[in-house]
Design a protein around this motif. Structure first.
Motif, mmCIF file in Angstrom:
data_model
loop_
_atom_site.group_PDB
_atom_site.id
_atom_site.type_symbol
_atom_site.label_atom_id
_atom_site.label_comp_id
_atom_site.label_asym_id
_atom_site.label_seq_id
_atom_site.Cartn_x
_atom_site.Cartn_y
_atom_site.Cartn_z
ATOM 1 N N ILE A 19 0.879 -1.181 0.000
ATOM 2 C CA ILE A 19 0.000 0.000 0.000
ATOM 3 C C ILE A 19 0.914 1.227 0.000
ATOM 4 O O ILE A 19 1.394 1.661 1.052
ATOM 5 C CB ILE A 19 -0.934 0.008 1.223
ATOM 6 C CG1 ILE A 19 -1.762 -1.280 1.261
ATOM 7 C CG2 ILE A 19 -1.865 1.229 1.179
ATOM 8 C CD1 ILE A 19 -2.669 -1.419 2.452
ATOM 9 N N PRO A 20 1.198 1.796 -1.164
ATOM 10 C CA PRO A 20 2.145 2.918 -1.270
ATOM 11 C C PRO A 20 1.744 4.100 -0.398
ATOM 12 O O PRO A 20 0.572 4.467 -0.321
ATOM 13 C CB PRO A 20 2.070 3.297 -2.756
ATOM 14 C CG PRO A 20 1.530 2.105 -3.434
ATOM 15 C CD PRO A 20 0.608 1.447 -2.454
ATOM 16 N N GLY A 21 2.745 4.671 0.264
ATOM 17 C CA GLY A 21 2.487 5.808 1.141
ATOM 18 C C GLY A 21 2.176 5.418 2.564
ATOM 19 O O GLY A 21 2.224 6.249 3.477
ATOM 20 N N HIS A 26 2.175 -1.100 7.418
ATOM 21 C CA HIS A 26 1.901 -2.435 6.888
ATOM 22 C C HIS A 26 1.647 -3.451 8.007
ATOM 23 O O HIS A 26 0.806 -4.347 7.858
ATOM 24 C CB HIS A 26 3.055 -2.915 6.012
ATOM 25 C CG HIS A 26 2.955 -2.400 4.612
ATOM 26 N ND1 HIS A 26 3.907 -2.678 3.635
ATOM 27 C CD2 HIS A 26 2.032 -1.624 3.995
ATOM 28 C CE1 HIS A 26 3.559 -2.096 2.505
ATOM 29 N NE2 HIS A 26 2.429 -1.453 2.703
ATOM 30 N N GLY A 27 2.358 -3.316 9.107
ATOM 31 C CA GLY A 27 2.161 -4.229 10.230
ATOM 32 C C GLY A 27 0.754 -4.145 10.786
ATOM 33 O O GLY A 27 0.148 -5.168 11.137
ATOM 34 N N SER A 179 -0.776 -4.068 -4.160
ATOM 35 C CA SER A 179 -0.497 -5.163 -3.227
ATOM 36 C C SER A 179 -0.532 -6.523 -3.917
ATOM 37 O O SER A 179 -0.260 -7.548 -3.301
ATOM 38 C CB SER A 179 -1.508 -5.142 -2.072
ATOM 39 O OG SER A 179 -2.828 -5.079 -2.574
ATOM 40 N N TYR A 180 -0.911 -6.539 -5.186
ATOM 41 C CA TYR A 180 -0.864 -7.760 -5.994
ATOM 42 C C TYR A 180 -0.708 -7.349 -7.456
ATOM 43 O O TYR A 180 -0.772 -6.161 -7.790
ATOM 44 C CB TYR A 180 -2.123 -8.625 -5.799
ATOM 45 C CG TYR A 180 -3.406 -7.927 -6.158
ATOM 46 C CD1 TYR A 180 -3.946 -7.995 -7.441
ATOM 47 C CD2 TYR A 180 -4.098 -7.188 -5.197
ATOM 48 C CE1 TYR A 180 -5.118 -7.341 -7.765
ATOM 49 C CE2 TYR A 180 -5.281 -6.533 -5.516
ATOM 50 C CZ TYR A 180 -5.784 -6.618 -6.794
ATOM 51 O OH TYR A 180 -6.950 -5.969 -7.117
ATOM 52 N N CYS A 181 -0.516 -8.316 -8.341
ATOM 53 C CA CYS A 181 -0.288 -8.005 -9.755
ATOM 54 C C CYS A 181 -1.619 -7.799 -10.475
ATOM 55 O O CYS A 181 -2.142 -8.723 -11.108
ATOM 56 C CB CYS A 181 0.503 -9.130 -10.426
ATOM 57 S SG CYS A 181 2.274 -8.922 -10.254
ATOM 58 N N ALA A 182 -2.151 -6.606 -10.364
ATOM 59 C CA ALA A 182 -3.372 -6.258 -11.091
ATOM 60 C C ALA A 182 -2.993 -5.883 -12.523
ATOM 61 O O ALA A 182 -1.967 -5.244 -12.756
ATOM 62 C CB ALA A 182 -4.088 -5.097 -10.401
ATOM 63 N N ALA A 271 -6.778 9.334 -3.410
ATOM 64 C CA ALA A 271 -5.365 9.093 -3.113
ATOM 65 C C ALA A 271 -5.038 7.640 -3.469
ATOM 66 O O ALA A 271 -5.882 6.751 -3.278
ATOM 67 C CB ALA A 271 -5.096 9.348 -1.635
ATOM 68 N N PRO A 272 -3.825 7.374 -3.999
ATOM 69 C CA PRO A 272 -3.482 6.007 -4.432
ATOM 70 C C PRO A 272 -3.685 4.948 -3.359
ATOM 71 O O PRO A 272 -4.201 3.866 -3.640
ATOM 72 C CB PRO A 272 -1.997 6.126 -4.805
ATOM 73 C CG PRO A 272 -1.827 7.557 -5.193
ATOM 74 C CD PRO A 272 -2.755 8.332 -4.301
ATOM 75 N N HIS A 273 -3.294 5.284 -2.107
ATOM 76 C CA HIS A 273 -3.433 4.278 -1.049
ATOM 77 C C HIS A 273 -4.903 3.989 -0.751
ATOM 78 O O HIS A 273 -5.282 2.849 -0.459
ATOM 79 C CB HIS A 273 -2.705 4.723 0.227
ATOM 80 C CG HIS A 273 -3.254 5.955 0.866
ATOM 81 N ND1 HIS A 273 -2.822 7.221 0.540
ATOM 82 C CD2 HIS A 273 -4.213 6.127 1.807
ATOM 83 C CE1 HIS A 273 -3.480 8.115 1.256
ATOM 84 N NE2 HIS A 273 -4.336 7.473 2.019
ATOM 85 N N LEU A 274 -5.769 5.016 -0.872
ATOM 86 C CA LEU A 274 -7.197 4.811 -0.638
ATOM 87 C C LEU A 274 -7.808 3.953 -1.740
ATOM 88 O O LEU A 274 -8.623 3.061 -1.482
ATOM 89 C CB LEU A 274 -7.911 6.165 -0.561
ATOM 90 C CG LEU A 274 -9.417 6.135 -0.261
ATOM 91 C CD1 LEU A 274 -9.694 5.462 1.072
ATOM 92 C CD2 LEU A 274 -9.993 7.557 -0.278
#
Length: 314
Positions: A19-21, A26-27, A179-182, A271-274
């Motif tokens: 998840i960029p940003g 991540h934890g 988070s995966y290969c979309a 936002a990209p992460h959203l």
């Protein structure tokens, strides 16, 4: 047209950003992802076991529910463990071939789930409009044909994705901000003209999820028309109650897709992460919630589960 001054050739290894940003979080993200995985595995396995053991549940509605549980288990099995590797072990590298494999299987299971929800809407339509011929119309051989059609459509629609992606020769970077290969995430970091890839991505959405949603809405329009022809309010309530669980599942499954599409149409840039978090909801929330909804709202499933817990207590 995507131009690249410092492009690189097709890499052997991609790096998934997660998840960029929000890399530092991540934890924390791993906790709900892990809980979703455990609940999904337990809930859907319980559904399958109950339907297999309870002979009275060997009817079309519950056999379709069993198909849904199989697809849900498959979907979380190919997504969540890889995400947890990223969150826990920082294992972000993925080979190009493994990326292509993910690119095919993850959306394929999603398209299959959408197809099964359409089949379940048809099941409710037949149950309301033709109650006396219900088991005849939806005989086992018909259900097998429906399952094979759902599988064949997913394979036909998604097979071009890895083939087209393999033809991409140059990239801006080897880091995939996902988070995966979309498929679209890989296409967006490619160089050159990607208009055909974008068109294909839209066609997949329209030809699968879009068509399914249209026919589901049409089915429930006909169901409501039939229900409101019933003179007794009590009978109307019973008829609508049989559709309640399915409507809840439909709302959960399609709402993230509709939200994303509307946001793009209205020009709202998230936002990209959203965006990535919402996209992950496509694959994580419905498989977890489906067995909970059907277990709580379907009388036969609820009674069977209560009997199991009562036996364990004694």
């Amino acid at each position: 047209m995507t131009s690249c001054n410092n492009s690189i050739p097709q890499p052997l290894i991609f790096v998934l950003a997660g998840i960029p940003g929000l890399e530092s979080s991540h934890g924390w993200f791993s906790v709900p992802f892990f809980l979703v995985f455990v609940v999904t595995i337990f809930g859907n396995t319980a559904i399958l076991c109950i339907i297999r053991v309870e002979k009275s549940l060997h009817e079309p509605m519950f056999l379709l529910l069993a198909m849904l549980s199989v697809v849900d288990l498959s979907l979380v099995s190919v997504t969540v463990p890889r995400m947890l590797d990223i969150f826990w072990m920082n294992a972000k590298e993925i080979s190009f071939n493994a990326c292509l494999t993910q690119m095919f299987f993850i959306p394929s299971f999603y398209v299959m789930e959408s197809g099964i929800l359409l089949a379940m809407a048809f099941d409710r339509f037949v149950a309301i409009w033709f109650p006396l011929r219900y088991t005849t119309i939806l005989a086992n051989k018909v259900l097998v044909k429906m399952a094979l059609t759902i599988l064949a459509r997913a394979v036909a629609v998604l097979t071009p994705a890895p083939i087209l992606a393999e033809r991409l020769e140059r990239f801006q970077t080897h880091i995939i901000a996902y988070s995966y290969c979309a498929y679209m995430a890989v296409v967006k970091i490619a160089c050159g003209d990607i208009s055909n890839h974008i068109f294909y991505g839209l066609m997949v959405l329209v030809a699968s999820v879009g068509l399914d949603l249209f026919f589901i809405i049409l089915s429930y329009g006909l169901i409501l028309h039939a229900v409101f022809q019933i003179p007794s309010w009590e009978a109307r309530g019973k008829a609508l109650n049989t559709c309640g669980s399915h409507l809840c599942v439909i709302a959960l499954f399609y709402s993230p897709v509709v939200f994303s599409v509307l946001a793009q149409i209205l020009g709202y840039h998230m936002a990209p992460h959203l965006q990535i978090i919402i996209d992950n909801l496509y694959f994580l929330v419905p498989p977890m919630v489906n067995p909970l909804i059907y277990g709580a709202r379907t009388k036969q499933m609820r009674e069977r589960m209560l009997r199991i817990f009562h036996c364990h207590r004694n």
